[in-house]
Write a protein that holds these residues in place. Sequence first.
Motif, PDB file in Angstrom:
ATOM      1  N   GLY A   5      -6.917   0.625  -1.878  1.00  0.00           N
ATOM      2  CA  GLY A   5      -7.743   0.556  -3.069  1.00  0.00           C
ATOM      3  C   GLY A   5      -8.904  -0.410  -2.899  1.00  0.00           C
ATOM      4  O   GLY A   5     -10.008  -0.166  -3.397  1.00  0.00           O
ATOM      5  N   SER A  27      -6.399  -0.213  -7.712  1.00  0.00           N
ATOM      6  CA  SER A  27      -5.189  -1.015  -7.874  1.00  0.00           C
ATOM      7  C   SER A  27      -4.173  -0.789  -6.755  1.00  0.00           C
ATOM      8  O   SER A  27      -3.199  -1.523  -6.663  1.00  0.00           O
ATOM      9  N   VAL A  28      -4.401   0.205  -5.908  1.00  0.00           N
ATOM     10  CA  VAL A  28      -3.510   0.436  -4.763  1.00  0.00           C
ATOM     11  C   VAL A  28      -3.805  -0.650  -3.728  1.00  0.00           C
ATOM     12  O   VAL A  28      -4.956  -0.814  -3.309  1.00  0.00           O
TER      13      VAL A  28
END
Length: 156
Positions: A91, A86-87
């Motif tokens: 990510g 989710s980064v």
Amino acid sequence: MIPGEHLEHYRRYRALAQLLDAAVRVPGTRIGFGLDFLLGLVPGIGDLTSSAIGGYGLWVARQLGVPRSVWLRMAGNLAIDAVVGSVPVLGDLFDLGFRANLRNLALIDRWLEAPTPTRRASLGLVVAVGLGLFVLVGLAAWGIVALVGWLWGLAT
């Protein structure tokens, strides 16, 4: 050996893991990606959605009777994929290499081939991660108490 009543679910999960993690190979490279990577490009819900789809593997593992330690390790792989994935940008790059669903499929396969060593290894990893988290939470709590004490001392 997979019981006949669960064989079709196992085969579906094998195909799903491939679709999620390695459906397409970049020509001229060893880099492959799948639906997990593409969904991860959608901010907010993409990684959560791909983890929810990958949850089918947890269900299949339960049906096959994998031990709790292996199941927890599989759940951890999905959680790591969802959280780190989710980064933004980093990510997405992580998703290219981590491949949680193929890892989980490999865990099921290893457990089917060698149940006891796989269970022990998974238990060891789950315990080590649990202890590590316990230590981190303890250190964070100690740091918060120390910070509050220091701020209290400044205020009085």
